[in-house]
Design a protein around this motif. Sequence first.
Motif, PDB file in Angstrom:
ATOM      1  N   ALA A 125       7.244  -2.943 -12.293  1.00  0.00           N
ATOM      2  CA  ALA A 125       6.461  -1.702 -12.221  1.00  0.00           C
ATOM      3  C   ALA A 125       5.189  -1.906 -11.401  1.00  0.00           C
ATOM      4  O   ALA A 125       4.825  -1.053 -10.574  1.00  0.00           O
ATOM      5  CB  ALA A 125       6.118  -1.226 -13.634  1.00  0.00           C
ATOM      6  N   LEU A 126       4.514  -3.038 -11.602  1.00  0.00           N
ATOM      7  CA  LEU A 126       3.314  -3.327 -10.815  1.00  0.00           C
ATOM      8  C   LEU A 126       3.650  -3.471  -9.334  1.00  0.00           C
ATOM      9  O   LEU A 126       2.908  -2.978  -8.470  1.00  0.00           O
ATOM     10  CB  LEU A 126       2.647  -4.612 -11.329  1.00  0.00           C
ATOM     11  N   SER A 127       4.744  -4.150  -9.037  1.00  0.00           N
ATOM     12  CA  SER A 127       5.129  -4.352  -7.644  1.00  0.00           C
ATOM     13  C   SER A 127       5.450  -3.034  -6.952  1.00  0.00           C
ATOM     14  O   SER A 127       5.027  -2.791  -5.816  1.00  0.00           O
ATOM     15  CB  SER A 127       6.339  -5.297  -7.584  1.00  0.00           C
ATOM     16  N   VAL A 128       6.191  -2.164  -7.634  1.00  0.00           N
ATOM     17  CA  VAL A 128       6.540  -0.871  -7.039  1.00  0.00           C
ATOM     18  C   VAL A 128       5.291  -0.004  -6.869  1.00  0.00           C
ATOM     19  O   VAL A 128       5.138   0.697  -5.863  1.00  0.00           O
ATOM     20  CB  VAL A 128       7.592  -0.154  -7.901  1.00  0.00           C
ATOM     21  N   ALA A 129       4.379  -0.052  -7.842  1.00  0.00           N
ATOM     22  CA  ALA A 129       3.138   0.713  -7.716  1.00  0.00           C
ATOM     23  C   ALA A 129       2.313   0.225  -6.534  1.00  0.00           C
ATOM     24  O   ALA A 129       1.698   1.027  -5.809  1.00  0.00           O
ATOM     25  CB  ALA A 129       2.330   0.602  -9.007  1.00  0.00           C
ATOM     26  N   TRP A 130       2.297  -1.077  -6.313  1.00  0.00           N
ATOM     27  CA  TRP A 130       1.557  -1.622  -5.170  1.00  0.00           C
ATOM     28  C   TRP A 130       2.213  -1.212  -3.849  1.00  0.00           C
ATOM     29  O   TRP A 130       1.528  -0.919  -2.871  1.00  0.00           O
ATOM     30  CB  TRP A 130       1.468  -3.134  -5.283  1.00  0.00           C
ATOM     31  N   GLN A 131       3.561  -1.174  -3.832  1.00  0.00           N
ATOM     32  CA  GLN A 131       4.260  -0.684  -2.651  1.00  0.00           C
ATOM     33  C   GLN A 131       3.935   0.785  -2.388  1.00  0.00           C
ATOM     34  O   GLN A 131       3.830   1.214  -1.234  1.00  0.00           O
ATOM     35  CB  GLN A 131       5.777  -0.869  -2.818  1.00  0.00           C
ATOM     36  N   ALA A 132       3.793   1.559  -3.450  1.00  0.00           N
ATOM     37  CA  ALA A 132       3.417   2.968  -3.290  1.00  0.00           C
ATOM     38  C   ALA A 132       2.054   3.097  -2.625  1.00  0.00           C
ATOM     39  O   ALA A 132       1.839   3.951  -1.763  1.00  0.00           O
ATOM     40  CB  ALA A 132       3.411   3.660  -4.656  1.00  0.00           C
ATOM     41  N   TYR A 133       1.141   2.216  -3.014  1.00  0.00           N
ATOM     42  CA  TYR A 133      -0.198   2.225  -2.414  1.00  0.00           C
ATOM     43  C   TYR A 133      -0.150   1.790  -0.954  1.00  0.00           C
ATOM     44  O   TYR A 133      -0.772   2.421  -0.083  1.00  0.00           O
ATOM     45  CB  TYR A 133      -1.120   1.309  -3.216  1.00  0.00           C
ATOM     46  N   ILE A 134       0.604   0.730  -0.667  1.00  0.00           N
ATOM     47  CA  ILE A 134       0.688   0.214   0.695  1.00  0.00           C
ATOM     48  C   ILE A 134       1.314   1.237   1.635  1.00  0.00           C
ATOM     49  O   ILE A 134       0.829   1.468   2.751  1.00  0.00           O
ATOM     50  CB  ILE A 134       1.508  -1.094   0.722  1.00  0.00           C
ATOM     51  N   GLN A 135       2.399   1.846   1.186  1.00  0.00           N
ATOM     52  CA  GLN A 135       3.167   2.758   2.037  1.00  0.00           C
ATOM     53  C   GLN A 135       2.643   4.190   2.015  1.00  0.00           C
ATOM     54  O   GLN A 135       3.172   5.041   2.723  1.00  0.00           O
ATOM     55  CB  GLN A 135       4.633   2.756   1.591  1.00  0.00           C
ATOM     56  N   SER A 136       1.630   4.448   1.152  1.00  0.00           N
ATOM     57  CA  SER A 136       1.139   5.825   0.962  1.00  0.00           C
ATOM     58  C   SER A 136       2.300   6.739   0.593  1.00  0.00           C
ATOM     59  O   SER A 136       2.483   7.823   1.162  1.00  0.00           O
ATOM     60  CB  SER A 136       0.422   6.331   2.221  1.00  0.00           C
ATOM     61  N   ALA A 137       3.095   6.271  -0.382  1.00  0.00           N
ATOM     62  CA  ALA A 137       4.287   6.995  -0.818  1.00  0.00           C
ATOM     63  C   ALA A 137       4.129   7.366  -2.287  1.00  0.00           C
ATOM     64  O   ALA A 137       4.478   6.566  -3.172  1.00  0.00           O
ATOM     65  CB  ALA A 137       5.536   6.135  -0.610  1.00  0.00           C
ATOM     66  N   PRO A 138       3.591   8.544  -2.602  1.00  0.00           N
ATOM     67  CA  PRO A 138       3.337   8.920  -4.006  1.00  0.00           C
ATOM     68  C   PRO A 138       4.575   8.928  -4.881  1.00  0.00           C
ATOM     69  O   PRO A 138       4.483   8.667  -6.080  1.00  0.00           O
ATOM     70  CB  PRO A 138       2.740  10.335  -3.873  1.00  0.00           C
ATOM     71  N   HIS A 139       5.752   9.197  -4.303  1.00  0.00           N
ATOM     72  CA  HIS A 139       6.953   9.254  -5.137  1.00  0.00           C
ATOM     73  C   HIS A 139       7.304   7.894  -5.727  1.00  0.00           C
ATOM     74  O   HIS A 139       7.977   7.811  -6.759  1.00  0.00           O
ATOM     75  CB  HIS A 139       8.133   9.797  -4.338  1.00  0.00           C
ATOM     76  N   LEU A 140       6.822   6.819  -5.095  1.00  0.00           N
ATOM     77  CA  LEU A 140       7.085   5.495  -5.650  1.00  0.00           C
ATOM     78  C   LEU A 140       6.298   5.252  -6.938  1.00  0.00           C
ATOM     79  O   LEU A 140       6.687   4.403  -7.744  1.00  0.00           O
ATOM     80  CB  LEU A 140       6.751   4.408  -4.626  1.00  0.00           C
ATOM     81  N   TYR A 141       5.208   6.005  -7.128  1.00  0.00           N
ATOM     82  CA  TYR A 141       4.500   5.908  -8.411  1.00  0.00           C
ATOM     83  C   TYR A 141       5.395   6.400  -9.546  1.00  0.00           C
ATOM     84  O   TYR A 141       5.289   5.919 -10.679  1.00  0.00           O
ATOM     85  CB  TYR A 141       3.205   6.712  -8.365  1.00  0.00           C
ATOM     86  N   VAL A 142       6.255   7.373  -9.238  1.00  0.00           N
ATOM     87  CA  VAL A 142       7.213   7.851 -10.247  1.00  0.00           C
ATOM     88  C   VAL A 142       8.179   6.732 -10.603  1.00  0.00           C
ATOM     89  O   VAL A 142       8.501   6.507 -11.775  1.00  0.00           O
ATOM     90  CB  VAL A 142       7.974   9.086  -9.728  1.00  0.00           C
TER      91      VAL A 142
END
Length: 220
Positions: free
Chosen positions: A44-61
Amino acid sequence: MSGIVFDLAHLLAGGLVLMSFVLLYQDRLNALLNVYGLHAFILALSVAWQAYIQSAPHLYVTAAIALVFKAILIPYALYRIVQRLGIHREVETVVGIGPTMLAGIGLVGLSMVVMLRVTAGADPLAREDLAFALSVLLLGLLMMVTRRNAVSQVIGFMSLENGLILAAAGAKGMPLVVEISVAFSVLIALIVIGVFLFRIRERFDTVDIHALDRFRGEQR
């Protein structure tokens, strides 16, 4: 890309590989469930960090789904199943822990060599995250084939699926509908697995795959 962003992404993905090795090392069911919860939390932490890096809000879901379902609800449900079935013993393995860990190291090395070679032209962060994800997937598969207990094989399957989510997130994410469908498919699989475990326990008084093979006459 700044160094801290790159390093933290690799730290989290590498931490997931490390937790896969810890899963392989465990020989008690309760400890195995606890480590799997930590495995999913790092995902979950890794995917949330990817969401931040990629500016992809749907990855926070995706990160939220991994945290709530995979890190909390699924380990809790499996823990209740273990308690209900009265399973309080060591997890039997097909081979020893030592050879299993050595095989795991070999699979990680193979993942790095193959994935970094075939993705030479891709984004550096994405290609290395894909190498980590393939390592997690293969270690989960290794866990499934080296454990005799059905519950531990379920954990291996779930950790394998964590590797797939890491790969999808690292490769610039996946559509939200896919994330939701994956979450529901995992929950449905858990329900079906729970029903089968109860039925197996009720019929054979064990969830040891080796014992079931003996019952079918495949082994003496």
